[in-house]
Design a protein around this motif. Structure first.
Motif, PDB file in Angstrom:
ATOM      1  N   ARG A 188       0.864  -1.311   0.183  1.00 39.71           N
ATOM      2  CA  ARG A 188      -0.092  -0.188   0.373  1.00 39.71           C
ATOM      3  C   ARG A 188       0.484   0.863  -0.128  1.00 39.71           C
ATOM      4  NH1 ARG A 188      -4.850   1.069   1.825  1.00 39.71           N
ATOM      5  NH2 ARG A 188      -3.809   3.412   2.232  1.00 39.71           N
ATOM      6  N   LEU A 189       2.082   0.921   1.230  1.00 37.83           N
ATOM      7  CA  LEU A 189       3.013   2.344   0.591  1.00 37.83           C
ATOM      8  C   LEU A 189       2.935   2.179  -0.588  1.00 37.83           C
ATOM      9  CD1 LEU A 189       3.902   4.734   2.520  1.00 37.83           C
ATOM     10  CD2 LEU A 189       5.694   3.195   3.229  1.00 37.83           C
ATOM     11  N   PHE A 190       3.534   1.956  -1.330  1.00 46.54           N
ATOM     12  CA  PHE A 190       4.619   1.583  -2.349  1.00 46.54           C
ATOM     13  C   PHE A 190       3.319   2.385  -3.080  1.00 46.54           C
ATOM     14  CE2 PHE A 190       5.804   0.739  -6.591  1.00 46.54           C
ATOM     15  CZ  PHE A 190       6.939   0.194  -6.566  1.00 46.54           C
ATOM     16  N   THR A 191       2.611   2.152  -3.954  1.00 43.21           N
ATOM     17  CA  THR A 191       1.199   2.290  -4.351  1.00 43.21           C
ATOM     18  C   THR A 191       0.960   3.804  -3.828  1.00 43.21           C
ATOM     19  OG1 THR A 191       0.020   0.048  -4.674  1.00 43.21           O
ATOM     20  CG2 THR A 191      -1.075   1.688  -4.670  1.00 43.21           C
ATOM     21  N   ASP A 192       0.933   4.392  -2.397  1.00 43.11           N
ATOM     22  CA  ASP A 192      -0.010   5.432  -2.739  1.00 43.11           C
ATOM     23  C   ASP A 192       1.247   6.657  -2.263  1.00 43.11           C
ATOM     24  OD1 ASP A 192      -1.928   4.505  -1.859  1.00 43.11           O
ATOM     25  OD2 ASP A 192      -1.671   5.261  -0.219  1.00 43.11           O
ATOM     26  N   ALA A 193       2.526   6.010  -2.273  1.00 45.04           N
ATOM     27  CA  ALA A 193       3.473   7.083  -2.488  1.00 45.04           C
ATOM     28  C   ALA A 193       3.810   7.236  -3.913  1.00 45.04           C
ATOM     29  CB  ALA A 193       4.797   6.410  -1.937  1.00 45.04           C
ATOM     30  N   SER A 194       3.529   6.124  -4.923  1.00 46.36           N
ATOM     31  CA  SER A 194       3.696   6.424  -6.351  1.00 46.36           C
ATOM     32  C   SER A 194       2.686   7.151  -6.917  1.00 46.36           C
ATOM     33  CB  SER A 194       3.504   4.873  -7.029  1.00 46.36           C
ATOM     34  OG  SER A 194       4.663   4.056  -6.530  1.00 46.36           O
ATOM     35  N   LEU A 195       1.030   7.406  -6.198  1.00 46.92           N
ATOM     36  CA  LEU A 195       1.030   8.403  -6.428  1.00 46.92           C
ATOM     37  C   LEU A 195       0.715   9.387  -6.470  1.00 46.92           C
ATOM     38  CD1 LEU A 195      -2.440   5.463  -5.777  1.00 46.92           C
ATOM     39  CD2 LEU A 195      -2.455   7.408  -8.386  1.00 46.92           C
ATOM     40  N   VAL A 196       1.192   9.960  -5.217  1.00 42.10           N
ATOM     41  CA  VAL A 196       1.504  11.010  -4.836  1.00 42.10           C
ATOM     42  C   VAL A 196       2.677  11.764  -5.367  1.00 42.10           C
ATOM     43  CG1 VAL A 196       2.478  12.294  -2.661  1.00 42.10           C
ATOM     44  CG2 VAL A 196       0.662  10.708  -2.242  1.00 42.10           C
ATOM     45  N   TYR A 197       3.616  11.251  -6.158  1.00 43.08           N
ATOM     46  CA  TYR A 197       4.554  11.414  -6.517  1.00 43.08           C
ATOM     47  C   TYR A 197       4.506  12.115  -8.198  1.00 43.08           C
ATOM     48  CZ  TYR A 197       9.210  11.410  -9.030  1.00 43.08           C
ATOM     49  OH  TYR A 197      10.455  11.758  -9.900  1.00 43.08           O
ATOM     50  N   ASN A 253       4.485   5.842 -16.129  1.00 48.14           N
ATOM     51  CA  ASN A 253       5.485   4.980 -15.840  1.00 48.14           C
ATOM     52  C   ASN A 253       6.336   4.573 -13.838  1.00 48.14           C
ATOM     53  OD1 ASN A 253       7.069   5.282 -18.100  1.00 48.14           O
ATOM     54  ND2 ASN A 253       9.119   6.603 -17.438  1.00 48.14           N
ATOM     55  N   VAL A 254       5.810   5.677 -12.720  1.00 48.64           N
ATOM     56  CA  VAL A 254       5.438   5.585 -11.533  1.00 48.64           C
ATOM     57  C   VAL A 254       4.381   4.872 -11.456  1.00 48.64           C
ATOM     58  CG1 VAL A 254       5.193   6.878  -9.596  1.00 48.64           C
ATOM     59  CG2 VAL A 254       6.490   7.605 -11.488  1.00 48.64           C
ATOM     60  N   LEU A 255       3.274   5.403 -11.645  1.00 48.57           N
ATOM     61  CA  LEU A 255       1.620   4.633 -11.437  1.00 48.57           C
ATOM     62  C   LEU A 255       1.709   3.184 -12.406  1.00 48.57           C
ATOM     63  CD1 LEU A 255      -0.312   7.616 -12.653  1.00 48.57           C
ATOM     64  CD2 LEU A 255      -0.147   6.709 -10.644  1.00 48.57           C
ATOM     65  N   ASP A 256       2.775   2.441 -13.617  1.00 51.85           N
ATOM     66  CA  ASP A 256       2.736   1.928 -13.271  1.00 51.85           C
ATOM     67  C   ASP A 256       3.549   0.788 -12.642  1.00 51.85           C
ATOM     68  OD1 ASP A 256       0.578   1.268 -16.165  1.00 51.85           O
ATOM     69  OD2 ASP A 256       1.916   2.081 -17.531  1.00 51.85           O
ATOM     70  N   MET A 257       4.906   1.668 -12.382  1.00 54.31           N
ATOM     71  CA  MET A 257       4.972   0.304 -11.799  1.00 54.31           C
ATOM     72  C   MET A 257       4.652  -0.505 -10.162  1.00 54.31           C
ATOM     73  SD  MET A 257       8.273  -0.409 -13.221  1.00 54.31           S
ATOM     74  CE  MET A 257       9.267  -1.223 -11.867  1.00 54.31           C
ATOM     75  N   ALA A 258       3.635   1.230 -10.275  1.00 54.39           N
ATOM     76  CA  ALA A 258       2.381   1.082  -8.568  1.00 54.39           C
ATOM     77  C   ALA A 258       2.064  -0.811  -8.699  1.00 54.39           C
ATOM     78  CB  ALA A 258       2.178   1.671  -8.366  1.00 54.39           C
ATOM     79  N   ILE A 259       1.257  -1.130 -10.137  1.00 54.27           N
ATOM     80  CA  ILE A 259      -0.026  -1.684 -10.545  1.00 54.27           C
ATOM     81  C   ILE A 259       1.211  -2.782 -10.433  1.00 54.27           C
ATOM     82  CG2 ILE A 259      -0.914  -2.405 -12.337  1.00 54.27           C
ATOM     83  CD1 ILE A 259      -2.287   0.186 -13.312  1.00 54.27           C
ATOM     84  N   GLY A 298       0.759  -4.502  -7.041  1.00 53.51           N
ATOM     85  CA  GLY A 298      -0.690  -4.941  -7.860  1.00 53.51           C
ATOM     86  C   GLY A 298      -1.957  -3.511  -7.673  1.00 53.51           C
ATOM     87  N   ALA A 299      -1.413  -2.668  -7.026  1.00 52.55           N
ATOM     88  CA  ALA A 299      -2.355  -1.924  -6.696  1.00 52.55           C
ATOM     89  C   ALA A 299      -3.573  -1.673  -6.922  1.00 52.55           C
ATOM     90  CB  ALA A 299      -1.947  -0.633  -7.129  1.00 52.55           C
ATOM     91  N   ASP A 300      -4.286  -2.982  -5.882  1.00 56.75           N
ATOM     92  CA  ASP A 300      -5.820  -3.122  -6.125  1.00 56.75           C
ATOM     93  C   ASP A 300      -6.558  -2.809  -5.370  1.00 56.75           C
ATOM     94  OD1 ASP A 300      -4.691  -5.864  -6.867  1.00 56.75           O
ATOM     95  OD2 ASP A 300      -5.076  -6.791  -4.623  1.00 56.75           O
ATOM     96  N   SER A 301      -6.700  -1.421  -3.859  1.00 59.08           N
ATOM     97  CA  SER A 301      -7.150  -0.532  -3.126  1.00 59.08           C
ATOM     98  C   SER A 301      -7.122   0.392  -4.319  1.00 59.08           C
ATOM     99  CB  SER A 301      -6.868  -0.692  -2.006  1.00 59.08           C
ATOM    100  OG  SER A 301      -5.482  -0.668  -2.268  1.00 59.08           O
TER     101      SER A 301
END
Length: 524
Positions: A88-97, A158-164, A168-171
């Motif tokens: 979750r942290l990797f996903t949320d940090a990626s989204l913020v960035y 790049n950042v958003l796809d790496m989160a997926i 997984g970035a499910d939530s």
């Protein structure tokens, strides 16, 4: 301080988005609401609470540093055992960035067009008017100077796809989809607004033509099979049926008749008609101009020495591996592009690729990553059949896999010569051929003793994969695997619009005879 960043969007929405942009408000609203959600205090049951508080406090202002920390945690455990908090942290940090990248990219573009003469003034205002909440300067570093538009757009994607791909970035999948879709619409409408140097005039015209849908999808991948005659190749043709009804298919299952080629069942798919997957232009458009990242297997087969995996842009994957007339040829322009790509990959998880290797986008859930492609196909009705237990005799001695709530879809895209080595799967499979042709050979589970299953490799159970190369040198096969020549099999060449039922537990070997795009549907 978190809300200082959020309030920025409200204060500057009229300046960030040029007049006349129909989609500007949608993008602004998507970024603002996403950021507010991401920076809100975690609820009592939020997985993020498993992360140190100091790390969570750094998220609004140092998202890039948080991404690096979370990434290191993803590599600490086997993928299935990574604690949810770090995903979750990797996903949320990626989204913020990514949101900061988009925000700053638009500011920079407008600054070049005299809407803001000094970008730093705008960035500073973010802190002054928001109670001190200002993203760290690392979020605003320009990676290259050749094309400002491509810099920030590609970096955000790049950042958003790496989160997926990595977490997984499910939530947060709906949030990522919304941001990318609104950004795409924003850029489509803005292509005529920016008057200054986003590439040369020819490139701008090409973009404008593509994004305004003036392109007719008449181009195709190379699909020739030179010197190949099916009658000389197929000796044990498997059974086939045309436009098979669901009841007839269920009778086939009840009678345990094995693999079956089904013709005419995919004629209604848009991917075979008005939205053609055989068109490189169409696939580029559906992947945001080829910007979306995909995991690619590099090498002929995952059992070969030197095989590896890389994450690259979909457009780069097509240019290097799919459009064969371009392989091995590098003009001065291509060399320049390669240098730029290498610079972009530095310090990231992305890797440049060799020009003469085989690349295969294999067993990837491309359709959840890019939902618009999912709309071009439909799940075959056959996948909702209830197979009798006797059909699953290929899984004897193994615990049955969990019941799937719905079929699992995977994409298989690559040039001629890609191979899936002889193996078994724990589910029934409907393999649908959308582009090109594949050679498929299948062995009944009762032939297992003649197929030399592998054991454990580096702690990984590989017993579902054979040691041998089905189409390897006959003398070598006879010397090392003497029983293999006695193994009975059926085979076929699967063509466009055809599907193949592969029963659970049956050994199967697959080789692309041309550029090929297939979809597999696992079900039980």
């Amino acid at each position: 301080s978190h809300y200082g960043i959020i309030r920025y969007f409200e204060r500057f929405k009229g300046h960030l988005m040029p007049e006349g942009f129909m989609h500007s408000q949608d993008l602004n609203d998507s970024l603002a609401s996403s950021l507010e959600t991401l920076l809100a205090p975690p609820t009592s049951d939020d997985a993020l609470l498993g992360c140190p508080k100091s790390v969570l406090l750094a998220l609004p202002t140092y998202p890039e540093s948080v991404i690096r920390l979370a990434r290191s945690k993803l590599y600490t455990w086997p993928y299935s055992q990574v604690p949810d908090c770090w995903r979750r942290l990797f996903t949320d940090a990626s989204l913020v960035y990514a949101i900061y990248c988009i925000q700053n990219g638009i500011c920079s573009a407008l600054s070049e067009n005299s809407r803001f003469e000094d970008r730093n003034t705008l960035v500073d205002t973010l802190g002054k008017n928001g109670g001190g909440g200002r993203p760290h300067d690392d979020c605003f570093k320009s990676k290259n100077s050749h094309d400002p538009l491509e810099d920030w757009v590609q970096e955000a994607v790049n950042v958003l796809d790496m989160a997926i791909i990595m977490a997984g970035a499910d939530s947060r999948r709906n949030m990522i989809d919304a941001i990318i879709d609104h950004l795409r619409l924003y850029l489509e409408q803005g292509m005529n607004i920016y008057p200054h140097g986003y590439g040369d005039e020819q490139l701008r015209k090409k973009r404008r033509k593509l994004l305004t849908h003036e392109v007719q999808y008449k181009d195709t991948f190379p699909l020739n099979m030179k010197g190949f005659h099916q009658s000389d190749f197929i000796q044990h043709q498997m059974s086939s049926a045309t436009r098979l009804s669901i009841s007839a298919f269920e009778r086939h299952l009840q009678d345990s008749k094995g693999p079956l080629v089904i013709k005419g069942a995919l004629e209604h798919w848009p991917a075979l008609n008005e939205r053609p997957w055989r068109s490189p232009t169409y696939l580029r458009e559906k992947t945001f101009g080829g910007r979306r990242l995909v995991p690619v297997e590099v090498g002929r087969s995952y059992t070969d020495e030197g095989w590896g995996q890389r994450i690259i842009r979909f457009g780069a994957f097509m240019d290097e591996f799919m459009l064969q007339e371009n392989r091995g040829e590098r003009t001065a322009t291509n060399d320049s592009d390669a240098n730029r790509e290498e610079q972009m990959y530095k310090g990231s998880n992305l890797q440049p690729h060799g020009k003469d290797e085989i690349g295969y986008l294999a067993q990837h859930d491309l359709f959840s990553q890019i939902p618009s492609l999912r709309n071009d196909i439909s799940i075959p009705d056959y996948c909702f059949s209830e197979p009798p237990q006797s059909v699953a005799d290929g899984t004897a001695g193994k615990a049955p896999p969990p019941k799937l709530p719905e079929p699992t879809l995977n994409a298989w895209l690559g040039p001629a010569g890609t191979v899936s080595p002889l193996h078994t799967d724990p589910y029934h499979n409907i393999l649908c051929q959308v582009v090109g042709k594949k050679y498929v050979r299948l062995y009944h589970p009762d032939q297992t003793q003649r197929l030399y299953a592998m054991g454990s490799e580096a702690g990984v159970d590989m017993s579902n994969t054979s040691e041998l190369d089905v189409e390897g040198n006959a003398d070598e096969l006879g010397r090392h695997f003497p029983l293999f020549k006695e193994a009975r099999y059926v085979e076929t060449i699967l063509g466009e619009g055809e599907s193949l039922y592969i029963p659970v537990g049956w050994w199967h070997y697959v080789r692309s005879l041309t550029t090929s795009f297939s979809v597999s549907f696992w079900w039980n």
